[in-house]
Structure formats: structure tokens, C-alpha cells
Write an enzyme that holds these catalytic residues in place. Structure first.
Site, PDB file in Angstrom:
ATOM      1  N   SER A   1       0.794  -1.231   0.000  1.00 16.86           N
ATOM      2  CA  SER A   1       0.000   0.000   0.000  1.00 16.86           C
ATOM      3  C   SER A   1       0.825   1.279   0.000  1.00 16.86           C
ATOM      4  CB  SER A   1      -0.955   0.010   1.201  1.00 16.86           C
ATOM      5  OG  SER A   1      -2.028  -0.873   0.976  1.00 16.86           O
TER       6      SER A   1
ATOM      7  N   LYS B   1       0.121   3.831  -2.655  1.00 15.09           N
ATOM      8  CA  LYS B   1      -0.860   4.912  -2.553  1.00 15.09           C
ATOM      9  C   LYS B   1      -0.203   6.290  -2.477  1.00 15.09           C
ATOM     10  CE  LYS B   1      -4.313   1.795  -0.734  1.00 15.09           C
ATOM     11  NZ  LYS B   1      -4.608   0.917   0.394  1.00 15.09           N
TER      12      LYS B   1
ATOM     13  N   SER C   1      -5.593   3.600   4.687  1.00 17.58           N
ATOM     14  CA  SER C   1      -5.218   2.785   3.533  1.00 17.58           C
ATOM     15  C   SER C   1      -6.442   2.234   2.821  1.00 17.58           C
ATOM     16  CB  SER C   1      -4.292   1.639   3.963  1.00 17.58           C
ATOM     17  OG  SER C   1      -3.520   1.176   2.876  1.00 17.58           O
TER      18      SER C   1
END
Length: 402
Positions: free
Chosen positions: A77, A80, A132
Site C-alpha cells: 500500500s 498509494k 489505507s
């Protein structure tokens, strides 16, 4: 000897641990330690449990440390960060997005978006970077590019524009494990993202309350435990998949110095490795003006004539305390006269031992004309010879006849 950084290695008071955070059963784990296990403070780079890592100056991108920094790895993640960068470069933070059923149906960690809901880009960014949220990642991708596939094309085009050839993105959230990057590329992406004030604000936020279409507001908590455990922390993003391991990009600011640390593939939690890297950076490096704008650097020779040169810009570097640097003037090949004032003619290379740290453009300190310009004309040889003969004869006559 290891110690809990929040208790003994930090220059300011200990911080409280983060409160528990709900994680959906199918979402990524969020291990929140109550203290950071780090080496005792040292100017030597810490031994890390992570597979790959990097430490950079957030303001300039200067690399201060790397461990397998060019190794391609899944980054979970932390992807991102790139999603947020692309979004903030495309639309203002107060832009309003409409949530599709595709975005609302995403699993894993989410912010519980509803189909048809209208929500600002900034509110989606809080979901993306704090909890997230995978639904926020898809919602932002669709808002910017229409489809996730079109957004991925933009992600990969933008990362190539940044000169980062070791990265490829296959999703806006990083859950796919088909996308990859490196510690150094991810550090460079983070440096670019920090040029945006909204990014800076969002990733430093511990809690956010986001209105819901009905019922109580959503309460979002940042998964980055450094914001509680490391006193100077200002961001950035956690990540985990089975293939990627525990990943973290952390940032901190102390005495005007902003550092970013990337940790990829830690076997358990990544917070301690990240804090150890940041602490090493703060204790080891200092910002120094190495070259001043307009500083003279002597002369270079162009077609046999001296050309005075000066630095075109100022250069600041983070250097180890007491580290010495060497300056080398390197002229561009193929230079020819005339040269105008301020024309680029080379660089001054800044080195420390065998390592090249940076370079600064060199320009001419004044205009330099071509050969013969501005000088007395050179007369033909026969005229000069005749002048010599007449001068000799005239002198002889004067000597004889007084």
C-alpha cells in the site's frame, strides 16, 4: 545494545503509543508497537531487518543511505503515495467526486464509501493515506481518469517522467503484488509528493472525521504508528502484503531538516527500522552550503585564451559532520570563442573521496571575444619587414651624421 527509541534515544520527551485501530478481517494487518526497538544512537548506519531501505533529504532528494535500494520489490500500500501524487497534480483538493458502485464494492481496508455518495478529493485522500482505504484509491482513480485502467496508464507515464525506470504500477492501491518499485524510486516519489502542501498536511494527520451520507461521521485513524512513537514524525504511509512484507515510508522533521526513510520487506513491523534510519540521519548529517551563487572558480582555457568562470547557482548538501569535500572544474568539450557573459561552459563537480555528490553549472564571468577581436590588427609580413629595414637605415644615418 537496543533500546526503546521513544524512551531513550529521542532528544525530546517520550510519546504515547497509538490507540488500537479497527482493521477489517480481510484487510492488511496493522501491528502497532508500544515502543520502537532501535540501536543506540550512532553515526554508523543501523543494521536493519528489512530487505531494502533508503534514507533521503526530503527537500532535495539527496540519497544519504541505501540498502539494496535499486532492488525491484512489491511495495504493497505504499503504492498509494504515487496515487496521491497523481491526484494532487490533476485536480484541486476541494474537487468533488461521485462514488461508483465499483469503488464502493472494494474489499480489504475501506472507509465505507457508498454508491452515489459525493465526497471531496481531500476527504478521499484522508481515507487513502490514513486508513489505507482501497475504496478511496479506486474512487480517486476513477475521478481522475474515468477508469482504473486509464489511471494506471497515467501512473506509469508519470513515474517515467520522473526518470524512475525501475517502477511499474498495476493497481492504485498496491494489493495486486504485480506492481513493483524500489526503495530509491519510492523515496523519489515521496520527495515529489511532498512538494504539495495538501499531501504534507494529510499524511501528518493522526485522526480525521469524514461525514457519511447518513448516520455518524466516519472516524479515521492513521496506521502510521511513528506519528505517536517518534517525536519528530510527519508522515507518510504503511503497507503490507504477504509478498511485500511489512513496508513503511516514514518522514520526520527536526531543526529545519526533513528526512524521508523507506523500509521494504521487514519481517515483522517496519516502524523500528524506519525510526532507526531517521535517527541516524538526524545525528549524522548537517546541511552545508558547499557552493555559493556567483562564486568564482578561476579560469578555463578555450582556444588558448583564459576564460574566467563562476558558479551559476548555490548548492547545499547534507554532509556528515566533519566530512571534507573536493571541488573539480570540468569544462564542456568543444567550446569555442566568442563566449557571452553568463554562458554555460562546464560544471564544478563536488566529490568526497571516490563518491561524486553533486555538480553545479559553471558560466562565464564576462564575455570573451574571438581571437583578434579588440586587439591591434596583425599586419602582413612584408610591411613589417619593410618597417624593420627603414627603421634600421634611419638609425644608421642618424648615427653617422648625428
Amino acid at each position: 545494545m537496543a533500546c526503546a527509541l521513544a524512551l531513550c534515544a529521542s532528544p525530546v520527551a517520550a510519546q504515547s503509543p497509538p490507540p488500537p485501530t479497527p482493521v477489517p478481517p480481510t484487510g492488511s494487518p496493522s501491528p502497532f508497537p508500544t515502543a520502537l526497538e532501535t540501536p543506540s544512537p550512532s553515526v554508523e548506519p543501523p543494521e536493519l531487518s528489512a530487505e531494502a531501505a533508503a534514507l533521503v533529504d526530503l527537500d532535495t532528494g539527496q540519497v544519504l543511505f541505501q540498502q539494496r535500494g535499486k532492488e525491484r520489490r512489491p511495495i504493497a500500500s505504499t503504492t498509494k503515495i504515487m496515487t496521491a501524487l497523481l491526484v494532487l497534480e490533476a485536480v484541486p483538493a476541494d474537487d468533488v467526486a461521485t462514488i461508483t458502485s465499483n469503488a464502493a464494492s472494494q474489499g480489504g481496508a475501506t472507509m465505507d464509501l457508498r454508491p452515489g455518495e459525493r465526497i471531496t478529493v481531500k476527504e478521499l485522500l484522508y481515507g487513502l493515506m490514513l486508513t489505507s482505504a482501497n475504496d478511496a484509491a479506486v474512487a480517486l482513480a476513477e475521478h481522475i481518469a474515468g477508469t482504473v485502467e486509464a489511471f494506471l496508464e497515467r501512473m506509469n507515464e508519470r513515474v517515467h517522467q520522473l526518470g524512475l525506470r525501475a517502477s511499474r504500477f498495476e493497481s492504485p492501491n498496491g494489493l495486486d503484488d504485480r506492481g513493483y518499485s524500489t526503495a530509491l524510486d519510492l523515496a523519489a516519489i515521496t520527495v515529489e509528493a511532498y512538494r504539495n502542501d495538501t499531501f504534507d498536511e494529510v499524511v501528518a494527520t493522526r485522526f480525521a472525521r469524514i461525514p457519511a451520507p447518513e448516520g455518524p461521521a466516519r472516524r479515521l485513524q492513521n496506521r502510521n504508528a511513528l506519528l505517536w512513537l517518534y517525536p519528530d514524525a510527519i508522515g507518510v504511509k504503511t503497507g503490507f502484503t504477504s509478498a511485500a512484507g511489512f513496508c513503511l515510508v516514514g518522514a520526520a522533521e527536526r531543526d529545519g531538516l526533513r528526512l524521508g526513510a523507506v523500509v521494504l520487506g521487514a519481517p515483522t513491523e517496519a516502524f523500528s527500522d524506519t525510526a532507526a534510519l531517521l535517527e541516524h540521519g538526524f545525528r549524522t548529517f548537517e546541511r552545508r552550503t558547499v557552493v555559493e551563487e556567483g562564486q568564482p572558480f578561476g579560469e578555463i582555457r578555450v582556444q588558448g585564451r583564459p576564460v574566467p568562470v563562476r558558479a551559476d547557482v548555490e548548492l547545499e548538501l547534507l554532509l556528515r559532520r566533519g566530512q571534507e569535500v573536493e571541488e573539480r572544474v570540468v569544462a564542456e568539450p568543444g567550446l569555442s570563442l566568442p563566449l557571452a557573459a553568463g554562458e554555460r561552459v562546464g560544471v564544478v563537480s563536488i566529490r568526497s573521496g571516490d563518491e561524486r555528490l553533486a555538480s553545479v553549472p559553471l558560466v562565464t564571468a564576462r564575455a570573451v571575444a574571438s581571437h583578434g577581436e579588440g586587439l591591434p590588427a596583425v599586419r602582413p609580413w612584408w610591411e613589417r619587414a619593410w618597417d624593420a629595414v627603414t627603421s634600421f637605415v634611419g638609425g644608421l644615418i642618424r648615427a653617422i651624421f648625428g
